[in-house]
Design an enzyme around this catalytic site. Sequence first.
Site, PDB file in Angstrom:
ATOM      1  N   GLY A  12       0.821  -1.209   0.000  1.00 50.84           N
ATOM      2  CA  GLY A  12       0.000   0.000   0.000  1.00 50.84           C
ATOM      3  C   GLY A  12       0.854   1.258   0.000  1.00 50.84           C
ATOM      4  N   ASP A  13       0.165   2.412  -0.169  1.00 49.67           N
ATOM      5  CA  ASP A  13       0.810   3.731  -0.131  1.00 49.67           C
ATOM      6  C   ASP A  13       1.870   3.904  -1.219  1.00 49.67           C
ATOM      7  OD1 ASP A  13      -0.653   4.210   2.299  1.00 49.67           O
ATOM      8  OD2 ASP A  13       0.825   2.972   3.313  1.00 49.67           O
ATOM      9  N   LYS A  16      -0.453   5.626  -5.774  1.00 50.47           N
ATOM     10  CA  LYS A  16      -1.300   5.267  -6.917  1.00 50.47           C
ATOM     11  C   LYS A  16      -2.112   6.464  -7.408  1.00 50.47           C
ATOM     12  CE  LYS A  16      -3.158   2.002  -4.278  1.00 50.47           C
ATOM     13  NZ  LYS A  16      -2.238   1.817  -3.155  1.00 50.47           N
ATOM     14  N   GLY A  40      -6.118   5.903   2.571  1.00 48.52           N
ATOM     15  CA  GLY A  40      -6.045   7.367   2.657  1.00 48.52           C
ATOM     16  C   GLY A  40      -5.337   7.957   1.455  1.00 48.52           C
ATOM     17  N   HIS A  41      -5.938   8.973   0.871  1.00 50.64           N
ATOM     18  CA  HIS A  41      -5.280   9.666  -0.250  1.00 50.64           C
ATOM     19  C   HIS A  41      -5.347  11.155   0.006  1.00 50.64           C
ATOM     20  CE1 HIS A  41      -5.625   5.980  -2.547  1.00 50.64           C
ATOM     21  NE2 HIS A  41      -6.901   5.960  -2.264  1.00 50.64           N
ATOM     22  N   GLN A 227      -5.200  -0.046  -1.139  1.00 48.47           N
ATOM     23  CA  GLN A 227      -4.118  -0.771  -0.461  1.00 48.47           C
ATOM     24  C   GLN A 227      -3.113  -1.302  -1.497  1.00 48.47           C
ATOM     25  OE1 GLN A 227      -7.537  -2.070   0.752  1.00 48.47           O
ATOM     26  NE2 GLN A 227      -7.419  -0.126   1.803  1.00 48.47           N
ATOM     27  N   THR A 307      -3.997   6.907   9.691  1.00 43.42           N
ATOM     28  CA  THR A 307      -3.733   6.750  11.125  1.00 43.42           C
ATOM     29  C   THR A 307      -2.589   7.637  11.626  1.00 43.42           C
ATOM     30  OG1 THR A 307      -2.178   4.970  10.666  1.00 43.42           O
ATOM     31  CG2 THR A 307      -4.463   4.320  11.077  1.00 43.42           C
ATOM     32  N   ARG A 309       0.400   6.874  11.619  1.00 47.24           N
ATOM     33  CA  ARG A 309       1.495   6.031  12.134  1.00 47.24           C
ATOM     34  C   ARG A 309       2.732   6.154  11.230  1.00 47.24           C
ATOM     35  NH1 ARG A 309      -1.381   0.203  12.458  1.00 47.24           N
ATOM     36  NH2 ARG A 309      -2.388   0.988  10.583  1.00 47.24           N
ATOM     37  N   ARG A 311       5.454   4.915   8.924  1.00 47.36           N
ATOM     38  CA  ARG A 311       5.499   3.681   8.121  1.00 47.36           C
ATOM     39  C   ARG A 311       6.851   3.007   8.314  1.00 47.36           C
ATOM     40  NH1 ARG A 311       3.102   7.009   3.161  1.00 47.36           N
ATOM     41  NH2 ARG A 311       0.922   6.988   3.801  1.00 47.36           N
ATOM     42  N   ASP A 339      12.867  10.191  -6.410  1.00 51.94           N
ATOM     43  CA  ASP A 339      13.649  11.329  -5.882  1.00 51.94           C
ATOM     44  C   ASP A 339      14.037  11.131  -4.414  1.00 51.94           C
ATOM     45  OD1 ASP A 339      10.698  11.604  -5.819  1.00 51.94           O
ATOM     46  OD2 ASP A 339      11.139  13.270  -4.464  1.00 51.94           O
TER      47      ASP A 339
HETATM   48  P1  IMP Z   1      -7.409  -2.964   7.824  1.00 54.83           P
HETATM   49  O1  IMP Z   1      -7.466  -2.850   6.333  1.00 54.83           O
HETATM   50  O2  IMP Z   1      -7.771  -1.684   8.544  1.00 54.83           O
HETATM   51  O3  IMP Z   1      -8.124  -4.161   8.340  1.00 54.83           O
HETATM   52  O4  IMP Z   1      -5.856  -3.206   8.218  1.00 54.83           O
HETATM   53  C1  IMP Z   1      -5.172  -4.410   7.864  1.00 54.83           C
HETATM   54  C2  IMP Z   1      -3.717  -4.126   7.492  1.00 54.83           C
HETATM   55  O5  IMP Z   1      -3.686  -3.419   6.262  1.00 54.83           O
HETATM   56  C3  IMP Z   1      -2.966  -3.249   8.501  1.00 54.83           C
HETATM   57  O6  IMP Z   1      -1.614  -3.652   8.522  1.00 54.83           O
HETATM   58  C4  IMP Z   1      -3.070  -1.848   7.894  1.00 54.83           C
HETATM   59  O7  IMP Z   1      -2.016  -1.012   8.308  1.00 54.83           O
HETATM   60  C5  IMP Z   1      -2.974  -2.189   6.416  1.00 54.83           C
HETATM   61  N1  IMP Z   1      -3.623  -1.208   5.559  1.00 54.83           N
HETATM   62  C6  IMP Z   1      -4.943  -1.056   5.346  1.00 54.83           C
HETATM   63  N2  IMP Z   1      -5.179  -0.062   4.455  1.00 54.83           N
HETATM   64  C7  IMP Z   1      -3.972   0.406   4.094  1.00 54.83           C
HETATM   65  C8  IMP Z   1      -3.542   1.394   3.152  1.00 54.83           C
HETATM   66  O8  IMP Z   1      -4.324   2.052   2.450  1.00 54.83           O
HETATM   67  N3  IMP Z   1      -2.194   1.576   3.059  1.00 54.83           N
HETATM   68  C9  IMP Z   1      -1.301   0.842   3.777  1.00 54.83           C
HETATM   69  N4  IMP Z   1      -1.641  -0.115   4.632  1.00 54.83           N
HETATM   70  C10 IMP Z   1      -2.974  -0.327   4.794  1.00 54.83           C
END
Ligand code: IMP
Length: 436
Positions: A12-13, A16, A40-41, A227, A307, A309, A311, A339
């Site tokens: 994810g992230d 995209k 999240g975007h 994701q 969140t 958090r 990464r 970059d």
């Molecule tokens: P959930 O999708 O909230 O159930 O989380 C399950 C796992 O997927 C966790 O490790 C989250 O941090 C990760 N996760 C869910 N959505 C994203 C995203 O958009 N980007 C990165 N990690 C994600």
Amino acid sequence: MAFTCVVGLQWGDEAKGKIVDVLTPKHPFVVRFNGGANAGHTVKFEGKTFKLSILPTGILCPTATAVVGNGVVVYPPRILEELKQLTEGGVDALPRLKISTSAHVILPYHFEQERLSETGKGSGEAIGTTGRGIGPCYEDKAGRRWAIRMVDLLDEAALHQKLIPIVERKNRLFKALDPNAKQFDAAELAREFAGYGNILRENICDTQALMGECSDSRVGVLFEAAQGSLLDLDHGSFPYVTSSNSSAAGIWSGSGFPARKLDTTYGIVKAYTTRVGGGPMPTELLDGPEGIGEKIRQVGREFGTVTGRPRRVGWLDAVALKHTARLNDADVLCLMLLDVLSGHPELKIAVGYEIDGKPYSGFPSDAAILARCNPVYETLPGWSEDITGARKPSDLPQAALNYIRRVSELVGRPVAVASVGPDRAQTIWMNGGEGA
Ligand code: IMP
């Protein structure tokens, strides 16, 4: 017109949204088919910043119709909040939004259910989820008898009747797990959620039929996977995954569009690796506050959009990428945030795994095995130049070109795009003109 998919090949992230932004004007429909508000975007449009997590980012394009497919789990207040944000920013999105009657609804008890399982009150270890009720809603979808879908929000009395046994069961279950757990009221929930149904009544429709019509009439559709493929429920690092098919495998089931008709799949890859939440990550850089991992985190602003958090950061993992490029049948790769790697004398790429000193072939589907895999690295020379001003391949230093070429060789797919910054102009098409 083209049928196109933009999918993340890591955890994810992968940025995209930037590629979606470039491709959307060529597609009348943009579709989300998996996940929910866990994606999240942060999107910049005409000088304004929007934070979207459930609506397709392509909704910012005034000519696009945005579809929230049947595979998405919807928390309606979040949709309304995002629509409000768009209206306040001058984007009239409501008339261009279609939400599947069959999309499942996240209700407040799903948040409590997730809290209980993530704090050890349920069973097992925490996954490190985003806390958006995603997993519990998909659990109810698979359980069938406890599920509420968007179509159910259109009739308050019927919704109330459906909710009575569901809420009664949830309340009992939650109380048994934690005497202080929140309790819910079916009538209140029915009133609130039927209210959302009323607001969105014109938008809730049969999007599977719509996708069928697009397919028959060749009206272009862009699929935005949320994701990344390594978080795919079936093909990722189970159990540290999300609860939907976040690879292109989810298109068919999550939208009703016959995915074999896809023309182009863009596999989006960060030039390094990141992961949020728990689970193994073989190339993670755990080299402390002065280390390379922290430098990449700061330069790449690697903090979760949903969140906040930090990464986890690591070197590029070509073993994982080979697995996901094949799984998605990615036609091309887009190498994002290149970059961010400027200024390191050497760069590493994992080209294989070893367990107990013996080569391990492929990417294991089990997290316990993945946790035992040690990466075998290839080291490439880095570059010191700031490359954010590069606009064409010949503007890039030779070491950056070599890095791009090596990624392509290792993954076995051409690199179509190298991205050197967040702006649209900072997108280098490696072979000339824009795709799709
Ligand atoms: P959930 O999708 O909230 O159930 O989380 C399950 C796992 O997927 C966790 O490790 C989250 O941090 C990760 N996760 C869910 N959505 C994203 C995203 O958009 N980007 C990165 N990690 C994600």
